[in-house]
Design an enzyme around this catalytic site. Sequence first.
Site, PDB file in Angstrom:
ATOM      1  N   ASN A 384       0.832  -1.211   0.000  1.00 39.01           N
ATOM      2  CA  ASN A 384       0.000   0.000   0.000  1.00 39.01           C
ATOM      3  C   ASN A 384       0.861   1.253   0.000  1.00 39.01           C
ATOM      4  O   ASN A 384       2.061   1.202  -0.272  1.00 39.01           O
ATOM      5  CB  ASN A 384      -0.935  -0.012   1.208  1.00 39.01           C
ATOM      6  CG  ASN A 384      -0.164   0.081   2.518  1.00 39.01           C
ATOM      7  OD1 ASN A 384       0.922  -0.498   2.652  1.00 39.01           O
ATOM      8  ND2 ASN A 384      -0.697   0.796   3.493  1.00 39.01           N
ATOM      9  N   LEU A 385       0.273   2.385   0.318  1.00 37.85           N
ATOM     10  CA  LEU A 385       0.986   3.659   0.264  1.00 37.85           C
ATOM     11  C   LEU A 385       2.051   3.805   1.332  1.00 37.85           C
ATOM     12  O   LEU A 385       2.875   4.705   1.262  1.00 37.85           O
ATOM     13  CB  LEU A 385       0.000   4.834   0.370  1.00 37.85           C
ATOM     14  CG  LEU A 385      -0.650   5.280  -0.936  1.00 37.85           C
ATOM     15  CD1 LEU A 385      -1.812   4.369  -1.290  1.00 37.85           C
ATOM     16  CD2 LEU A 385      -1.131   6.714  -0.847  1.00 37.85           C
ATOM     17  N   CYS A 386       2.016   2.975   2.351  1.00 38.28           N
ATOM     18  CA  CYS A 386       3.040   3.051   3.399  1.00 38.28           C
ATOM     19  C   CYS A 386       3.783   1.741   3.573  1.00 38.28           C
ATOM     20  O   CYS A 386       4.519   1.576   4.537  1.00 38.28           O
ATOM     21  CB  CYS A 386       2.418   3.486   4.723  1.00 38.28           C
ATOM     22  SG  CYS A 386       1.814   5.177   4.695  1.00 38.28           S
ATOM     23  N   GLU A 388       3.126  -1.255   4.554  1.00 39.58           N
ATOM     24  CA  GLU A 388       2.969  -2.165   5.689  1.00 39.58           C
ATOM     25  C   GLU A 388       1.868  -3.202   5.473  1.00 39.58           C
ATOM     26  O   GLU A 388       1.748  -4.145   6.261  1.00 39.58           O
ATOM     27  CB  GLU A 388       2.699  -1.390   6.988  1.00 39.58           C
ATOM     28  CG  GLU A 388       1.257  -1.010   7.252  1.00 39.58           C
ATOM     29  CD  GLU A 388       0.823   0.259   6.547  1.00 39.58           C
ATOM     30  OE1 GLU A 388      -0.255   0.784   6.866  1.00 39.58           O
ATOM     31  OE2 GLU A 388       1.566   0.726   5.663  1.00 39.58           O
ATOM     32  N   PRO A 589       3.407   3.949   9.719  1.00 39.75           N
ATOM     33  CA  PRO A 589       4.327   5.010  10.180  1.00 39.75           C
ATOM     34  C   PRO A 589       3.817   5.823  11.367  1.00 39.75           C
ATOM     35  O   PRO A 589       4.594   6.466  12.052  1.00 39.75           O
ATOM     36  CB  PRO A 589       4.469   5.910   8.944  1.00 39.75           C
ATOM     37  CG  PRO A 589       3.999   5.106   7.800  1.00 39.75           C
ATOM     38  CD  PRO A 589       2.986   4.163   8.320  1.00 39.75           C
ATOM     39  N   GLY A 591       2.310   8.776  11.764  1.00 35.81           N
ATOM     40  CA  GLY A 591       2.694  10.182  11.848  1.00 35.81           C
ATOM     41  C   GLY A 591       1.763  11.007  12.702  1.00 35.81           C
ATOM     42  O   GLY A 591       2.121  11.472  13.788  1.00 35.81           O
ATOM     43  N   ILE A 593      -1.055  10.314  14.502  1.00 33.51           N
ATOM     44  CA  ILE A 593      -1.494   9.866  15.820  1.00 33.51           C
ATOM     45  C   ILE A 593      -0.353   9.833  16.825  1.00 33.51           C
ATOM     46  O   ILE A 593      -0.590   9.892  18.029  1.00 33.51           O
ATOM     47  CB  ILE A 593      -2.224   8.504  15.769  1.00 33.51           C
ATOM     48  CG1 ILE A 593      -1.311   7.401  15.261  1.00 33.51           C
ATOM     49  CG2 ILE A 593      -3.501   8.607  14.965  1.00 33.51           C
ATOM     50  CD1 ILE A 593      -1.897   6.012  15.438  1.00 33.51           C
TER      51      ILE A 593
END
Length: 721
Positions: A384-386, A388, A589, A591, A593
């Site tokens: 996905n975009l990160c 994970e 990641p 960021g 939270i």
Amino acid sequence: MTSKEKIPTFNTEEDVESYISFNAQAKIYDDFAIDLQAVESYIQEHVKPKTKVFHSTKERLDFLIKNDYYDEKIINMYSFEQFEEITHKAYSYRFRYANFMGAFKFYNAYALKTFDGKYYLENYEDRVVMNVLMLANGNFNKALKLLKQIILNRFQPATPTFLNAGRKKRGEFVSCYLLRIEDNMESIGRAITTTLQLSKRDGGVALLLSNLREAGAPIKKIENQSSGIIPIMKLLEDSFSYSNQLGQRQGAGAVYLHCHHPDVMQFLDTKRENADEKIRIKSLSLGLVIPDITFQLAKNNEMMALFSPYDIYQEYGKALSDISVTEMYYELLENQRIKKTFISARKFFQTIAELHFESGYPYILFDDTVNRRNAHKNRIVMSNLCSEIVQPSLPSEFYSDLTFKKVGSDISCNLGSLNIARAMESGSELAELIQLAIESLDLVSRISSLETAPSIKKGNSENHALGLGAMNLHGFLATNAIYYDSKEAVDFTNIFFYTVAYHAFSASNKLALELGKFKDFENTKFADGSYFDKYTKVASDFWTCKTEKVQALFDKYQVKIPTQENWKQLVASIQKDGLANSHLMAIAPTGSISYLSSCTPSLQPVVSPVEVRKEGKLGRIYVPAYKLDNDNYQYFKDGAYELGFEPIINIVAAAQQHVDQAISLTLFMTDKATTRDLNKAYIYAFKKGCSSIYYVRVRQDVLKDSEDHTIKIKDCEVCSI
């Protein structure tokens, strides 16, 4: 944030001065307690004057329901007396922001505001209450238990859930999606349509390009007709740009490509600083899928073959993504019916490193690593975009009008994170904490509205995949006098995630008794028990603390480490009753939270003891590390750039042994690093068993005390949760 909401603006410069001044002094004078004065000043000078006043809980609730701020369906699952008791209980915990950034982040990004943006309608406690009301699904006693876990910062739902829970006008509770694209115009057209719909709803979408025929491939058996993947990338980038949430922010998208696809070098060239505008991709994120064989070829300084996905499908009836290139490499090489071109394997990795220095991209997914760890029969083909989320997917088939001939299985991400420090402090309640976290994420998977993407809806309804993650590792280590780059840090990470994995599987096993098994459970390594051999078929003391200090920490916090016998009993129960969820853990990641919770992000070390952030009109905000003081400063002193890549990879590799999906791994390099240094980092991460590499951040040398300069990469607001 919904499209009708606006961030409140400051009326005068005087509004800003006092709390910004206090916040800056925390950095200037190394007096970190001054930052708490910034919090108090911010609340008194900015928040309270802009908070709508109600004279009773009932008056407030009636107003919020009548004016379409709160979803009456959520409220009506409880009596008014229960709502009032939960609210009173929330305020009884006397929550306080640990730093200015936490308070600013909440009121700037999460708090419910009037539609004209002039007044706040929630404090932190109110937002937590709406989350627990939704996540407890009408169970009053469960709501009280979950309230404790969230308001004590032990468990934090992901941004889409935490932001939207209980709101009448809201976005989706899930905002991260993965879509396959197959090699036909119908699949391409449907993917673009679905991307527009998901992005319109604040979703971030990753798409697979590996199966599209290469430039010059035949169309209707006429040679040299295909334009390849670059025009598709352009269409997708334009789609994300167009679907920009009414101008609030541009849509977030990523594309993944197998590195043995013939268009791979052109794919990478789209991120070159000097790329021609006809091919340059500015905002779309790039990801590469790299199998073991590619590293072997580079090690031997050999040429690497790029194979036509069109020919592979014609020859084998399978898409490029659905075969193991490592296993079939030499067969494909010898097959005369498969067109192939060659590039230097080492030059390929050098190009990746050059692009990482220029742009921070591409992401890297280690193909064979994630598939060896995969408990399911179908292959993992993308992330996905990160980077994970790693789950199998299945292709869809379409009629010419783009309606479904066969609905495949695509992926959505239901995320939340444990705060490691607070989780350890929960002691004997850790099992209950993880049980509640898994149940909360499971509920999100069952109430999410995914009608706009039928293949994602099907994948979610069949699998109910979750991604329980974690944050504040460095914060916990430092406040317990452990250096991030020490053997104790790796030892703790290993045993902590070993323990979390046990309780996560136990929680899903209990849910299966109530909700049933996920589809195709019987065809997994969970069902035959082989996935758990790493716990049940090793020496009984294999998964134990290896350092006295770490064992002492588990004893101090009264956190029980599961034994091999515990695992054997759990595996027997799983084989008997199944699991409710196909996937359970993934470390994002974190960021936003992390700032909200005033803790360190994910498993990463801090960049510096006091981080510098730029936040719009406010300018610089100084963010002290978790519970930073003069006693623990030395454990935060060496930040991510000073530590280098090895300690970070060691930590991620230790956790990855127990995480069934992946971990967002960011590499931090100084501008003195070379492409050779980056190649060493890739190889080290690969050999240590990491699943993926997220961003590469490069810091430029700057004057002392000036802002930390890195390659500016647009953080994914969706997946950094």
